[in-house]
Design a protein around this motif. Sequence first.
Motif, short mmCIF file in Angstrom:
data_model
loop_
_atom_site.label_atom_id
_atom_site.label_comp_id
_atom_site.label_asym_id
_atom_site.label_seq_id
_atom_site.Cartn_x
_atom_site.Cartn_y
_atom_site.Cartn_z
N ASN A 11 55.22 33.20 36.32
CA ASN A 11 55.09 33.70 37.70
C ASN A 11 53.74 34.37 37.91
OD1 ASN A 11 57.59 32.77 38.50
ND2 ASN A 11 58.62 34.69 38.05
N PHE A 12 53.30 35.15 36.90
CA PHE A 12 52.00 35.81 37.00
C PHE A 12 50.89 34.78 37.14
CE2 PHE A 12 48.19 37.29 34.76
CZ PHE A 12 47.84 38.35 35.58
N LEU A 13 50.91 33.73 36.33
CA LEU A 13 49.88 32.70 36.38
C LEU A 13 49.89 31.97 37.72
CD1 LEU A 13 49.99 31.14 32.82
CD2 LEU A 13 48.27 32.68 33.76
N GLN A 14 51.06 31.75 38.28
CA GLN A 14 51.15 31.04 39.54
C GLN A 14 50.69 31.89 40.72
OE1 GLN A 14 55.21 29.73 39.64
NE2 GLN A 14 54.83 28.02 38.23
N GLU A 15 50.82 33.22 40.63
CA GLU A 15 50.44 34.09 41.74
C GLU A 15 48.94 34.29 41.82
OE1 GLU A 15 52.52 37.73 41.32
OE2 GLU A 15 54.48 36.80 41.53
N GLU A 16 48.23 34.15 40.72
CA GLU A 16 46.78 34.35 40.73
C GLU A 16 46.11 33.18 41.43
OE1 GLU A 16 45.11 37.09 39.62
OE2 GLU A 16 47.13 37.89 39.42
N GLU A 17 45.38 33.48 42.49
CA GLU A 17 44.76 32.41 43.27
C GLU A 17 43.24 32.40 43.15
OE1 GLU A 17 46.11 32.78 47.25
OE2 GLU A 17 48.20 32.57 46.72
N GLY A 18 42.68 33.26 42.34
CA GLY A 18 41.23 33.31 42.21
C GLY A 18 40.62 34.23 43.24
N MET A 19 39.31 34.12 43.40
CA MET A 19 38.62 34.99 44.34
C MET A 19 38.83 34.51 45.76
SD MET A 19 35.08 36.23 42.64
CE MET A 19 34.26 34.69 42.75
N GLY A 20 39.06 35.46 46.62
CA GLY A 20 39.24 35.14 48.02
C GLY A 20 37.94 35.26 48.79
N THR A 21 38.00 34.98 50.04
CA THR A 21 36.82 35.01 50.89
C THR A 21 36.23 36.42 50.97
OG1 THR A 21 37.80 33.24 52.18
CG2 THR A 21 35.97 34.42 53.18
N VAL A 22 37.09 37.42 51.06
CA VAL A 22 36.60 38.79 51.18
C VAL A 22 35.79 39.19 49.95
CG1 VAL A 22 37.33 41.20 51.38
CG2 VAL A 22 38.51 39.44 52.69
N GLU A 23 36.27 38.84 48.77
CA GLU A 23 35.55 39.19 47.55
C GLU A 23 34.19 38.50 47.49
OE1 GLU A 23 38.71 38.24 47.53
OE2 GLU A 23 39.83 39.90 46.67
N ILE A 24 34.14 37.24 47.88
CA ILE A 24 32.88 36.50 47.87
C ILE A 24 31.90 37.11 48.87
CG2 ILE A 24 31.80 34.27 48.35
CD1 ILE A 24 34.35 32.98 47.22
N ILE A 25 32.37 37.47 50.06
CA ILE A 25 31.51 38.09 51.06
C ILE A 25 30.98 39.42 50.56
CG2 ILE A 25 31.50 39.15 53.36
CD1 ILE A 25 33.36 36.88 54.24
N LEU A 26 31.82 40.22 49.90
CA LEU A 26 31.37 41.50 49.36
C LEU A 26 30.29 41.31 48.30
CD1 LEU A 26 34.69 43.51 49.10
CD2 LEU A 26 32.78 43.93 50.64
N ILE A 27 30.46 40.33 47.44
CA ILE A 27 29.45 40.05 46.41
C ILE A 27 28.13 39.65 47.06
CG2 ILE A 27 28.83 38.46 44.56
CD1 ILE A 27 31.83 38.48 43.79
N ILE A 28 28.18 38.81 48.08
CA ILE A 28 26.96 38.38 48.77
C ILE A 28 26.28 39.56 49.44
CG2 ILE A 28 26.10 37.00 50.71
CD1 ILE A 28 28.22 34.90 49.93
N VAL A 29 27.05 40.44 50.06
CA VAL A 29 26.48 41.61 50.73
C VAL A 29 25.79 42.52 49.72
CG1 VAL A 29 27.10 43.76 51.93
CG2 VAL A 29 28.01 41.58 52.72
N VAL A 30 26.42 42.72 48.56
CA VAL A 30 25.80 43.56 47.53
C VAL A 30 24.51 42.93 47.02
CG1 VAL A 30 26.11 44.41 45.17
CG2 VAL A 30 27.95 44.68 46.83
N LEU A 31 24.51 41.62 46.79
CA LEU A 31 23.30 40.95 46.33
C LEU A 31 22.17 41.04 47.35
CD1 LEU A 31 24.76 37.78 44.60
CD2 LEU A 31 23.71 39.76 43.52
N ILE A 32 22.48 40.86 48.62
CA ILE A 32 21.47 40.97 49.67
C ILE A 32 20.93 42.40 49.72
CG2 ILE A 32 21.12 40.92 52.17
CD1 ILE A 32 23.03 38.51 52.24
#
Length: 62
Positions: A11-32
């Motif tokens: 169940n734990f493995l099935q619930e993990e969906e990877g990085m979402g859009t919010v996380e990717i946007i936050l990473i891009i904002v920090v890099l900029i």
Amino acid sequence: MNKGNLKGFRNFLQEEEGMGTVEIILIIVVLIGLVIIFKTQLRSLVESVFEKITKDSKTVMS
């Protein structure tokens, strides 16, 4: 390993969906932000690297 633990792990493995859009946007904002903060240092670093490459390439071509 009993079946209850294995089912919980599945169940734990099935619930993990990877990085979402919010996380990717936050990473891009920090890099900029980092690029904006260190813009002059990055520019001087890149210029010195290219100067060295140009100088060394002239010695190789000679």
